[in-house]
Design a protein around this motif. Structure first.
Motif, PDB file in Angstrom:
ATOM      1  N   LEU A 102     -59.956 -77.309  15.421  1.00  0.00           N
ATOM      2  CA  LEU A 102     -59.630 -76.541  14.210  1.00  0.00           C
ATOM      3  C   LEU A 102     -60.507 -75.295  14.149  1.00  0.00           C
ATOM      4  N   HIS A 103     -61.790 -75.474  14.434  1.00  0.00           N
ATOM      5  CA  HIS A 103     -62.689 -74.322  14.473  1.00  0.00           C
ATOM      6  C   HIS A 103     -62.229 -73.311  15.533  1.00  0.00           C
ATOM      7  N   TRP A 104     -61.783 -73.842  16.682  1.00  0.00           N
ATOM      8  CA  TRP A 104     -61.397 -72.942  17.775  1.00  0.00           C
ATOM      9  C   TRP A 104     -60.154 -72.127  17.397  1.00  0.00           C
ATOM     10  N   ALA A 105     -59.230 -72.773  16.667  1.00  0.00           N
ATOM     11  CA  ALA A 105     -58.004 -72.088  16.251  1.00  0.00           C
ATOM     12  C   ALA A 105     -58.310 -70.948  15.280  1.00  0.00           C
ATOM     13  N   SER A 106     -59.146 -71.217  14.281  1.00  0.00           N
ATOM     14  CA  SER A 106     -59.435 -70.169  13.292  1.00  0.00           C
ATOM     15  C   SER A 106     -60.331 -69.099  13.913  1.00  0.00           C
ATOM     16  N   GLY A 107     -61.310 -69.520  14.731  1.00  0.00           N
ATOM     17  CA  GLY A 107     -62.169 -68.553  15.410  1.00  0.00           C
ATOM     18  C   GLY A 107     -61.369 -67.651  16.329  1.00  0.00           C
ATOM     19  N   SER A 108     -60.283 -68.194  16.883  1.00  0.00           N
ATOM     20  CA  SER A 108     -59.403 -67.405  17.757  1.00  0.00           C
ATOM     21  C   SER A 108     -58.395 -66.592  16.959  1.00  0.00           C
ATOM     22  N   ARG A 109     -58.388 -66.780  15.637  1.00  0.00           N
ATOM     23  CA  ARG A 109     -57.516 -66.036  14.716  1.00  0.00           C
ATOM     24  C   ARG A 109     -56.039 -66.247  15.039  1.00  0.00           C
ATOM     25  N   LEU A 110     -55.690 -67.510  15.373  1.00  0.00           N
ATOM     26  CA  LEU A 110     -54.310 -67.832  15.719  1.00  0.00           C
ATOM     27  C   LEU A 110     -53.580 -68.421  14.509  1.00  0.00           C
TER      28      LEU A 110
END
Lengths: 308, 392
Positions: B92-100
């Motif tokens: 979840l962190h990776w998705a938001s950090g990737s701005r997807l």
């Protein structure tokens, strides 16, 4: 088949990358691009290549690269492959490029799932037999006896046989490689690119920092790994097992160098006893008995799975 | 042609994914989410939905596959519950950090141990700080409309963040209600094709999400915070536009009910908001000045709107279907934080209710209201956090 003179001149691993001197994986990376060109999307989990590519806002890769969570390479490649399929861009090769920890340990589940789903991609495990990026801790791919920072008196267990685990998934192509044999590796990658489905290549990638040898000896160490038989070059194409040169000439034990020669070149094995070395030699010989059977005509005809 | 169908919220979430023209779905089954992904599998295999369906081997892989697919340029969807969501946490962190702009249905279920399959918000609220927009729905129609709205909001260039659309397990997930499925052409007019801030492109290669030094990391975090603030402005606007197009809207960030001149405001989330409206009507008949505010968007948190509501109220009662162990319910904490800078702020009474699927009906809420009004008259809250209907 290409020869070394026919390798393309283009370099997609650019100057200024941050690999250690003598880094085996960086040689493999350069060869990867020589083989596949730049119509490639790469997924790289946490591993040495996280550092090798260089920090934001720089990169030493001339292909699009998605950095990803440690255990998620296989699943991420499934997502990219699905998106490319639905966009009609299946001429782009999806490559998962992960270290041994990210493959045989924490990433095993996602890789197994991706293979079982027949995800159309090439997965490459570059195996330096330890968690190199975090300072050389033991992984499931660390061989018996090897010193690491978490096995200060040597690992007590054997190395996980990942290529055969992948072969058990009945994927169309499994191969082993080593950057000391660039033509073999490049041709395997080119073959993998032409096959639809999951392709797995396991690359033994010597690491002077972790294995404790002189940085000028990387290619030599890789060759010794193959000539002693502790690492065999083979491919399993639609279930058919085949040893590749020079491993195909090493079934006869007398043709193989004693494994002692390989171990003696690396300080990570300096504490091994004679009994340890003898045990490792016996295991290598047993592996070769198994390879001999797999490569025999009887076994090759009884392929695990055919191209149906 | 719009049509009215009678179906469960889980199936409706599947209809919404289809209507949003999602192209890649990656999902792993977990009770009570399963019928969402079963419905989508039916749509994909019958050809009604032009999408790739990736049957992953875990929720962590589900989110990883959505990240890969969104990065490779298509609209994605997934759904999960409880432990599945917890397993996704890192991704979840990776998705938001990737701005997807990934959208996910979260069918709320209590966290174990011990095992529970019944609803509360402990799963999604545990993901509060992952950088995902969080919507909470009160009925099946809202589930459909919010999923459509969520894509429009997430794919706005001022936002480019993922969102979870939360609906309580069983209370909504397996309950049949009539739902209007809007005309596909009208949905297409409202929701343009997939847009994201970046894409993995062989003609424009770059390394995405590579190592960032302390010189840069904070700026990336600040940009997510800005995007959340932008979403806070945008959500009510999009909700109004949706209302103009489809005749249905939900109050933007907060679904307010009879809050004008109310002494007491009952703050809830999810289906408790529907029960609170019944309670308000009953209490108003008794001459009590009570209103209800259902927090529809929990992240970004509607701080300013909470202050507006609080202007006229003498007491706010929060009902949390969740507990932050060692503190109190999140809603109580966040509303207190929102009120801190007000000169003349109302009292606040926190109630914990409905954990692990225990029923919270309008009757429960009427009792909560009456207790709160008593404290209001006394001028102080007797107990800062009350566990409702707790066995002695």
């Amino acid at each position: 088949m290409v020869t070394i003179k026919e390798f393309p001149k283009e370099e997609y691993l650019l100057k200024g990358h941050a690999a250690c001197a003598g880094c085996g994986p960086s040689i493999a990376l350069r060869l990867l691009f020589k083989a596949l060109g730049n119509k490639v999307i790469m997924v790289v989990p946490a591993c040495c290549t996280t550092v090798i590519q260089g920090p934001y806002p720089y990169t030493s890769f001339a292909v699009p690269l998605q950095n990803m969570l440690f255990e998620a390479t296989g699943a991420t490649c499934s997502g990219i492959a699905a998106a490319l399929k639905i966009r009609g861009l299946e001429d782009i090769t999806v490559v998962g490029w992960a270290g041994d920890g990210g493959t045989v340990d924490i990433g095993l589940q996602a890789l197994s799932g991706a293979a079982e789903r027949e995800t159309n991609f090439i997965y490459i495990c570059y195996d330096n037999e330890a968690y190199g990026n975090t300072g050389l801790q033991r992984s499931g791919a660390t061989p018996y006896g090897a010193w690491t920072t978490t096995t200060p008196t040597g690992k007590k267990e054997r190395k996980k046989d990942m290529p055969l685990i992948m072969a058990a998934h009945k994927i169309p192509y499994v191969a082993t490689a080593c950057p000391s044999y660039p033509v073999d590796f490049v041709n395997k990658l080119r073959k993998a690119k032409e096959i639809k489905g999951t392709k797995y290549i396991h690359v033994l990638a010597p690491c002077p920092t972790g294995w404790r040898y002189d940085t000028s000896k990387t290619v030599e160490i890789g060759r010794l790994a193959v000539h002693t038989g502790i690492w065999a070059l083979y491919e399993i194409e639609y279930g058919r097992f085949r040893l590749n040169p020079p491993s195909d000439r090493l079934i006869d034990k007398s043709k193989r160098k004693p494994v002692r020669e390989y171990l003696a070149m690396q300080d990570r094995f300096r504490h091994l006893t004679e009994a340890d070395i003898e045990k490792i030699q016996q295991w290598v010989d047993m592996d070769w008995e198994y390879y001999r059977k797999l490569a025999s005509s009887e076994c090759s005809d009884l392929t695990l799975h055919g191209k149906i | 042609m719009a049509q009215i169908i009678i179906d469960t919220a889980n199936h409706i979430a599947g209809y919404a994914a289809k209507a949003a023209r999602v192209r890649v779905v990656a999902a792993y089954p977990i009770t009570p989410q399963t019928t969402v992904v079963e419905k989508i599998a039916e749509f994909v295999e019958s050809g009604e939905m032009d999408a790739e369906y990736i049957r992953v081997e875990s929720e962590h892989s589900a989110m990883a596959a959505c990240i890969g697919a969104a990065a490779a340029g298509v609209r994605t969807f997934t759904a999960t519950s409880a432990h599945g969501l917890a397993l996704m946490h890192e991704a979840l962190h990776w998705a938001s950090g990737s701005r997807l702009p990934i959208v996910m249905a979260v069918v709320n279920r209590a966290m174990g141990a011990p095992w529970s399959i019944w609803p509360d918000f402990s799963d999604s609220l545990s993901q509060r700080d992952t950088g995902w927009i969080q919507f909470y729905c009160a009925d099946n129609q809202e589930v459909f409309d919010t999923i459509i709205q969520a894509y429009r909001i997430c794919e706005d260039e001022r936002v480019f963040l993922p969102a979870m659309v939360c609906l309580e397990g069983f209370i909504l997930s397996h309950t049949y209600m009539p739902v209007k499925i809007h005309d596909q052409e009208e949905i297409d007019a409202f929701l343009p094709p997939y847009r994201s801030g970046w894409i993995l492109d062989v003609n424009n290669p770059f390394s995405h999400a590579n190592l960032v030094s302390p010189e840069w990391y904070m700026e990336f975090r600040y940009m997510i915070q800005e995007a959340m603030e932008n979403a806070k402005q945008l959500i009510p606007e999009i909700d109004k536009e949706y209302g103009r197009r489809f005749g249905l809207q939900y109050g933007g960030l907060i679904d307010k009910y009879k809050c004008e001149n109310a002494d007491l405001i009952i703050c809830t989330m999810g289906t408790m908001g529907s029960e609170a409206k019944i309670a308000v009507d009953n209490l108003r008949k008794e001459g009590l000045k009570v209103g209800a505010a259902r927090i529809r968007v929990y992240r970004p948190f509607p701080v300013e709107e909470i202050r507006n509501i609080a202007e006229e109220a003498s007491i706010i009662a929060t009902i949390d279907r969740h507990i932050s162990f060692g503190m109190e319910g999140f809603l109580a904490s966040e509303i207190k934080a929102s009120l801190y800078h007000m000169e003349d702020k109302p009292l606040l009474a926190g109630f914990i209710a409905g954990l692990g699927g225990r029923d919270v009906t309008f009757k429960t809420i009427e009792e909560i209201a009456k207790k709160s009004l008593k404290w209001m008259k006394a001028g102080r809250v007797e107990k800062e956090t009350v566990w409702v209907d707790l066995r002695e």
